[in-house]
Design a protein around this motif. Structure first.
Motif, mmCIF file in Angstrom:
data_model
loop_
_atom_site.group_PDB
_atom_site.id
_atom_site.type_symbol
_atom_site.label_atom_id
_atom_site.label_comp_id
_atom_site.label_asym_id
_atom_site.label_seq_id
_atom_site.Cartn_x
_atom_site.Cartn_y
_atom_site.Cartn_z
ATOM 1 N N SER A 225 47.229 -72.588 -22.703
ATOM 2 C CA SER A 225 47.578 -73.390 -21.534
ATOM 3 C C SER A 225 46.845 -72.889 -20.294
ATOM 4 O O SER A 225 46.293 -73.681 -19.511
ATOM 5 C CB SER A 225 49.091 -73.349 -21.313
ATOM 6 O OG SER A 225 49.480 -74.305 -20.364
ATOM 7 N N LEU A 226 46.793 -71.588 -20.103
ATOM 8 C CA LEU A 226 46.063 -71.023 -18.964
ATOM 9 C C LEU A 226 44.575 -71.338 -19.046
ATOM 10 O O LEU A 226 43.919 -71.574 -18.023
ATOM 11 C CB LEU A 226 46.278 -69.511 -18.906
ATOM 12 C CG LEU A 226 47.683 -69.058 -18.495
ATOM 13 C CD1 LEU A 226 47.842 -67.557 -18.703
ATOM 14 C CD2 LEU A 226 47.959 -69.426 -17.031
ATOM 15 N N ARG A 227 44.079 -71.346 -20.241
ATOM 16 C CA ARG A 227 42.663 -71.683 -20.448
ATOM 17 C C ARG A 227 42.372 -73.089 -19.917
ATOM 18 O O ARG A 227 41.389 -73.321 -19.219
ATOM 19 C CB ARG A 227 42.347 -71.584 -21.942
ATOM 20 C CG ARG A 227 40.926 -71.935 -22.320
ATOM 21 C CD ARG A 227 40.766 -71.773 -23.794
ATOM 22 N NE ARG A 227 39.374 -71.911 -24.193
ATOM 23 C CZ ARG A 227 38.896 -71.548 -25.366
ATOM 24 N NH1 ARG A 227 39.720 -71.015 -26.253
ATOM 25 N NH2 ARG A 227 37.635 -71.706 -25.670
ATOM 26 N N THR A 228 43.244 -74.044 -20.273
ATOM 27 C CA THR A 228 43.074 -75.417 -19.816
ATOM 28 C C THR A 228 43.242 -75.519 -18.307
ATOM 29 O O THR A 228 42.451 -76.184 -17.624
ATOM 30 C CB THR A 228 44.085 -76.336 -20.526
ATOM 31 O OG1 THR A 228 43.801 -76.346 -21.922
ATOM 32 C CG2 THR A 228 44.019 -77.753 -19.987
ATOM 33 N N LEU A 229 44.240 -74.860 -17.766
ATOM 34 C CA LEU A 229 44.521 -74.945 -16.338
ATOM 35 C C LEU A 229 43.410 -74.321 -15.498
ATOM 36 O O LEU A 229 43.174 -74.745 -14.356
ATOM 37 C CB LEU A 229 45.857 -74.256 -16.026
ATOM 38 C CG LEU A 229 47.101 -74.907 -16.637
ATOM 39 C CD1 LEU A 229 48.326 -74.028 -16.409
ATOM 40 C CD2 LEU A 229 47.331 -76.298 -16.053
ATOM 41 N N ALA A 230 42.703 -73.334 -16.053
ATOM 42 C CA ALA A 230 41.647 -72.642 -15.300
ATOM 43 C C ALA A 230 40.341 -73.414 -15.280
ATOM 44 O O ALA A 230 39.480 -73.162 -14.431
ATOM 45 C CB ALA A 230 41.413 -71.250 -15.898
ATOM 46 N N PHE A 231 40.194 -74.357 -16.180
ATOM 47 C CA PHE A 231 38.898 -75.020 -16.321
ATOM 48 C C PHE A 231 38.615 -75.909 -15.118
ATOM 49 O O PHE A 231 39.318 -76.873 -14.842
ATOM 50 C CB PHE A 231 38.880 -75.850 -17.610
ATOM 51 C CG PHE A 231 37.534 -76.453 -17.920
ATOM 52 C CD1 PHE A 231 36.445 -75.644 -18.150
ATOM 53 C CD2 PHE A 231 37.367 -77.825 -17.966
ATOM 54 C CE1 PHE A 231 35.205 -76.184 -18.448
ATOM 55 C CE2 PHE A 231 36.139 -78.385 -18.261
ATOM 56 C CZ PHE A 231 35.058 -77.564 -18.499
ATOM 57 N N LYS A 232 37.574 -75.533 -14.366
ATOM 58 C CA LYS A 232 37.120 -76.318 -13.214
ATOM 59 C C LYS A 232 38.230 -76.574 -12.191
ATOM 60 O O LYS A 232 38.337 -77.669 -11.636
ATOM 61 C CB LYS A 232 36.499 -77.643 -13.676
ATOM 62 C CG LYS A 232 35.222 -77.473 -14.480
ATOM 63 C CD LYS A 232 34.605 -78.818 -14.829
ATOM 64 C CE LYS A 232 33.304 -78.634 -15.600
ATOM 65 N NZ LYS A 232 32.684 -79.932 -15.964
ATOM 66 N N ASN A 233 39.059 -75.564 -11.949
ATOM 67 C CA ASN A 233 40.096 -75.680 -10.919
ATOM 68 C C ASN A 233 40.201 -74.323 -10.215
ATOM 69 O O ASN A 233 40.856 -73.395 -10.707
ATOM 70 C CB ASN A 233 41.440 -76.077 -11.534
ATOM 71 C CG ASN A 233 42.464 -76.463 -10.488
ATOM 72 O OD1 ASN A 233 42.777 -75.693 -9.590
ATOM 73 N ND2 ASN A 233 42.986 -77.679 -10.599
ATOM 74 N N ASP A 234 39.543 -74.208 -9.082
ATOM 75 C CA ASP A 234 39.437 -72.913 -8.403
ATOM 76 C C ASP A 234 40.789 -72.375 -7.943
ATOM 77 O O ASP A 234 41.045 -71.168 -8.026
ATOM 78 C CB ASP A 234 38.492 -73.040 -7.205
ATOM 79 C CG ASP A 234 37.050 -73.234 -7.631
ATOM 80 O OD1 ASP A 234 36.729 -72.879 -8.780
ATOM 81 O OD2 ASP A 234 36.251 -73.744 -6.823
ATOM 82 N N GLU A 235 41.667 -73.262 -7.444
ATOM 83 C CA GLU A 235 42.973 -72.782 -6.980
ATOM 84 C C GLU A 235 43.778 -72.214 -8.138
ATOM 85 O O GLU A 235 44.450 -71.180 -7.999
ATOM 86 C CB GLU A 235 43.750 -73.927 -6.317
ATOM 87 C CG GLU A 235 43.167 -74.392 -4.992
ATOM 88 C CD GLU A 235 42.008 -75.367 -5.160
ATOM 89 O OE1 GLU A 235 41.666 -75.686 -6.325
ATOM 90 O OE2 GLU A 235 41.446 -75.797 -4.143
ATOM 91 N N ASN A 236 43.709 -72.883 -9.309
ATOM 92 C CA ASN A 236 44.418 -72.352 -10.478
ATOM 93 C C ASN A 236 43.835 -71.015 -10.915
ATOM 94 O O ASN A 236 44.573 -70.083 -11.270
ATOM 95 C CB ASN A 236 44.345 -73.354 -11.633
ATOM 96 C CG ASN A 236 45.266 -74.546 -11.439
ATOM 97 O OD1 ASN A 236 45.936 -74.646 -10.412
ATOM 98 N ND2 ASN A 236 45.310 -75.435 -12.412
ATOM 99 N N LYS A 237 42.510 -70.907 -10.891
ATOM 100 C CA LYS A 237 41.873 -69.644 -11.259
ATOM 101 C C LYS A 237 42.378 -68.511 -10.374
ATOM 102 O O LYS A 237 42.758 -67.431 -10.863
ATOM 103 C CB LYS A 237 40.355 -69.756 -11.109
ATOM 104 C CG LYS A 237 39.646 -70.650 -12.085
ATOM 105 C CD LYS A 237 38.153 -70.632 -11.772
ATOM 106 C CE LYS A 237 37.387 -71.612 -12.616
ATOM 107 N NZ LYS A 237 35.951 -71.581 -12.338
ATOM 108 N N ASN A 238 42.344 -68.771 -9.081
ATOM 109 C CA ASN A 238 42.757 -67.717 -8.145
ATOM 110 C C ASN A 238 44.206 -67.304 -8.375
ATOM 111 O O ASN A 238 44.535 -66.105 -8.332
ATOM 112 C CB ASN A 238 42.567 -68.206 -6.707
ATOM 113 C CG ASN A 238 41.099 -68.355 -6.338
ATOM 114 O OD1 ASN A 238 40.245 -67.667 -6.894
ATOM 115 N ND2 ASN A 238 40.811 -69.248 -5.410
#
Length: 712
Positions: A225-238
């Motif tokens: 789930s984190l893998r999907t949420l991090a993809f091309k979403n800078d706020e989620n990555k941070n």
């Protein structure tokens, strides 16, 4: 890079069902007589299905209570819907019948009724797990993702992710958490707005917390789930990084469970993608060595993701490139280049391409055996794979120690002959050849000449072929005359191997163009003998004429002074002991009137238009009367008409009249048109005939210091 494992797993049976249905529909189309009954049957089945789905939805809508009977009914209804949802064809029916709101409602436990004392909920966690699972299946279709979110699913799913905090660890708790994480994954898949909504609803912190959960399946689901949420979403990555996910993810990289380290490397890959600052944090947290370790994993997906991640690390700075190589990444990457898995080959080539842009790594990659498998990948029909290999070779070509290794295994021929799919790859290959060309001097050239003298025959030929394309004109005599390179190329022309013949032809053609611009035949050579031109008005003019020629029974008026200045043949005729010296009329028995007139016009003016109709007869006359300038004009005109069908006859003509320009034009044509000529049954015989003259030309051309003086 975004994780699609859940999607693929859940929809596989649906795809198989769809295939069966398509096959059945095709068979129905073939049986025209039964088509109407089949259509009626299909409609009836659809209506029956819709009724069944509505029945289950109604049960869900009426059973949201804590009573054991209602909870049992809810559980059964959700199970029926989940079984239906595994078939992609039925998913739309389930949604159209209003199942989404009912399922979303059952993501939360109902309030305790009068029957219970609040200490135990019948089928605790199981109803919620079934609802999350079914909604996850429905979310596989992108058009349903927003509908599910709008129905209020996300807050309930986030709460399910936290259930372990208030309940004892059990299989039921683990199951509901895992299904909730999977549902979040499928809802957010390739949907940027839902990814953001998950963060807003507070979904990221509990997912990061679950990375340390005792159940490995829950760990995998959370990481997915984190893998999907991090993809091309800078706020989620941070936020993922701020929640201290990196230490746990790096520990997961070292897990012996392939599914866990696959998900972990995927999360890290998505975190660092286009995020230089996070990339630095990941490296500082100690990710490099465990990622390199995954190159040897038994899981090909982990290997692929690790290679991709190393390629991303290598773009950070030069020191990182060096550290990756020093820590042992190159041997497993090279081994992956030879994998039957195309994606593994592509990602390893990508990583090696990034690493090869650092001068310290280039010789090491070549020494570990990287050149040959990279060259083989140039034959791939996969454009990305081909380009990654070409880019890696471009990097390796920058190191002087690799030049000879590239050449002796046939790398130059591979680069020249390759069929490259996309323009960036063609540009990259052109730059690689240019880079190699710039290095062919000094000790590198000495090394190649040494190989050409003492290497096995195959290496000698490959070196000679490469040098024909890459060497400077000033080095051609040293390479091809003094060190026998010319003979190696000529031997290829005589080979029975078609590729050898073609390689030899292309190399000699390149060498000829470099040496003396053989491709252009001089149409206006300087006159070899100084002479006086009387002018056009005196051609066949009786004024001051002191000699006449009898051609085809007609008189042609001429002037001795002009003829004496034109050639040795006329000087011998009029100054020597021939009978024509004192004759008033001289008979010309073997030349047509129109040909003789053109010859005389050239003598009087120094120029003449030569057309193909008379070119060969005029060549014969110019040769007879030693008019070299006119011969060259005739040879030029004839050379323009050389064809696959006529080249053999043209070569014979050049030999009959010692027409050197025409002969060389024939040689170049034969070299240039190999593909068309090699299929002719007489080709091998033609090569044997022209080989001595081909050798003579190149010896002559390459031996002259001033290339501009070489006569073409």
């Amino acid at each position: 890079m975004e994780n699609q494992k859940h999607t693929e797993r859940s929809s596989s049976s649906g795809r198989r069902s769809l295939k069966r249905k398509l096959e059945e529909d095709l068979e129905d189309d073939r049986k025209v007589s039964s088509s109407s009954s089949s259509s009626q049957s299909s409609e009836d089945a659809h209506q029956d299905l819709a009724r069944e789905v509505r029945t289950q939805v109604e049960i869900l809508e009426s059973s949201f209570s804590s009573s054991e009977s209602d909870r049992a009914s809810s559980k059964r209804a959700i199970h029926v819907l989940s079984e239906f949802a595994k078939n992609e064809e039925i998913v739309n029916v389930i949604v159209d019948c209003g199942a989404v709101p009912a399922l979303v409602q059952h993501l939360q436990a109902p309030p305790h009724g009068s029957e219970g004392d609040g200490t135990h909920m019948p089928y605790e966690h199981e109803v919620e797990k079934g609802s999350a699972f079914t909604l996850g299946l429905l979310a596989i279709k992108p058009e349903h993702q927003q509908l599910i979110v709008d129905a209020g699913a996300l807050p309930h799913l986030v709460n399910l992710l936290k259930r372990h905090r208030d309940a004892q660890n059990s299989r039921a708790v683990n199951g509901v958490i895992r299904r909730a994480a999977d549902a979040v994954t499928n809802l957010a898949h390739e949907n940027s707005s839902i990814k953001t909504r998950v963060r807003i609803e507070g979904g990221i912190p509990p997912l990061v917390e679950l990375l340390e959960f005792v159940d490995s399946k829950v760990q995998r689901a959370a990481a997915g789930s984190l893998r999907t949420l991090a993809f091309k979403n800078d706020e989620n990555k941070n936020q993922i990084v701020e929640c201290s996910a990196l230490p746990t993810l790096i520990l997961m990289l070292r897990s012996e469970d392939t599914a866990i380290h696959y998900e972990a490397v995927g999360v890290i890959g998505n975190l660092v993608h286009s995020s230089p600052n996070i990339k630095k944090e990941v490296l500082l947290a100690g990710a490099l060595q465990p990622v390199i370790g995954l190159l040897s994993s038994s899981c090909s997906e982990s290997q692929r993701e690790a290679a991709l991640l190393l390629g991303q690390f290598a773009a950070t700075d030069s020191d990182c490139k060096i550290h990756i190589v020093q820590r042992g990444a190159v041997p497993p990457l090279i081994e992956m280049l030879q994998s039957p898995d195309a994606q593994l080959r592509e990602m390893s080539a990508f990583a090696l391409g990034r690493l090869a842009q650092d001068a310290h790594n280039q010789a090491g990659i070549a020494h570990c055996g990287g050149i040959i498998p990279l060259l083989k990948l140039l034959d791939s029909k996969n454009g990305s794979l081909q380009h990654n290999a070409a880019f890696a070779l471009y990097g390796l070509a920058d190191n002087e120690d690799n030049v000879a290794d590239l050449i002796k295994v046939g790398g130059v021929q591979k680069l020249h002959d390759g069929e490259f799919i996309v323009q960036p790859t063609r540009d990259c290959v052109a730059k690689t050849l240019k880079r190699l060309e710039e290095k062919i001097h000094g000790r590198i050239l000495d090394h190649l000449l040494y190989l050409m003298r003492i290497g096995e025959k195959g290496i000698q030929r490959r070196v000679a072929l490469a040098l024909a394309h890459l060497c400077l004109p000033d080095d051609q005599k040293t390479i091809f005359i003094d060190n026998n390179g010319l003979e190696l190329l000529l031997e290829l022309l005589e080979s029975t191997n078609l590729k050898h013949q073609r390689d030899g032809s292309v190399a000699l053609c390149k060498l000829a163009n470099k040496a003396s611009s053989l491709s252009q035949v001089d149409a206006a050579p300087p006159s070899p003998v100084p002479q006086v031109y009387l002018g056009e008005q005196y051609v066949n003019n009786s004024t001051l004429s002191d000699v006449t020629f009898l051609v085809e029974g007609k008189l042609f008026y001429a002037h001795r002074i002009c003829l004496l200045a034109s050639s040795d043949a006329f000087r011998a005729m009029f100054d020597g002991g021939y009978r024509e010296r004192d004759a008033k009329d001289i008979e010309i028995p073997n030349i047509r009137w129109d040909v003789f007139e053109l010859m005389m016009r050239y003598i009087y003016t120094g120029s003449v238009d030569v057309n193909l109709d008379v070119a060969q007869d005029l060549l014969r006359a110019a040769d007879q009367y030693l008019l070299e300038g006119l011969k060259r004009l005739c040879e030029y005109a004839i050379a323009q008409d050389i064809s696959v069908e006529s080249v053999s006859l043209m070569f014979e003509l050049s030999e009959a009249f010692n027409a050197l320009t025409l002969r060389n034009a024939c040689i170049l044509f034969i070299l240039e048109k190999f593909d068309q000529l090699s299929v002719m049954p007489w080709y091998s015989h033609l090569i044997q005939r022209v080989l001595p003259e081909t050798r003579s030309y190149f010896v002559r051309a390459l031996s002259r210091a001033n290339q501009a003086d070489i006569r073409v």
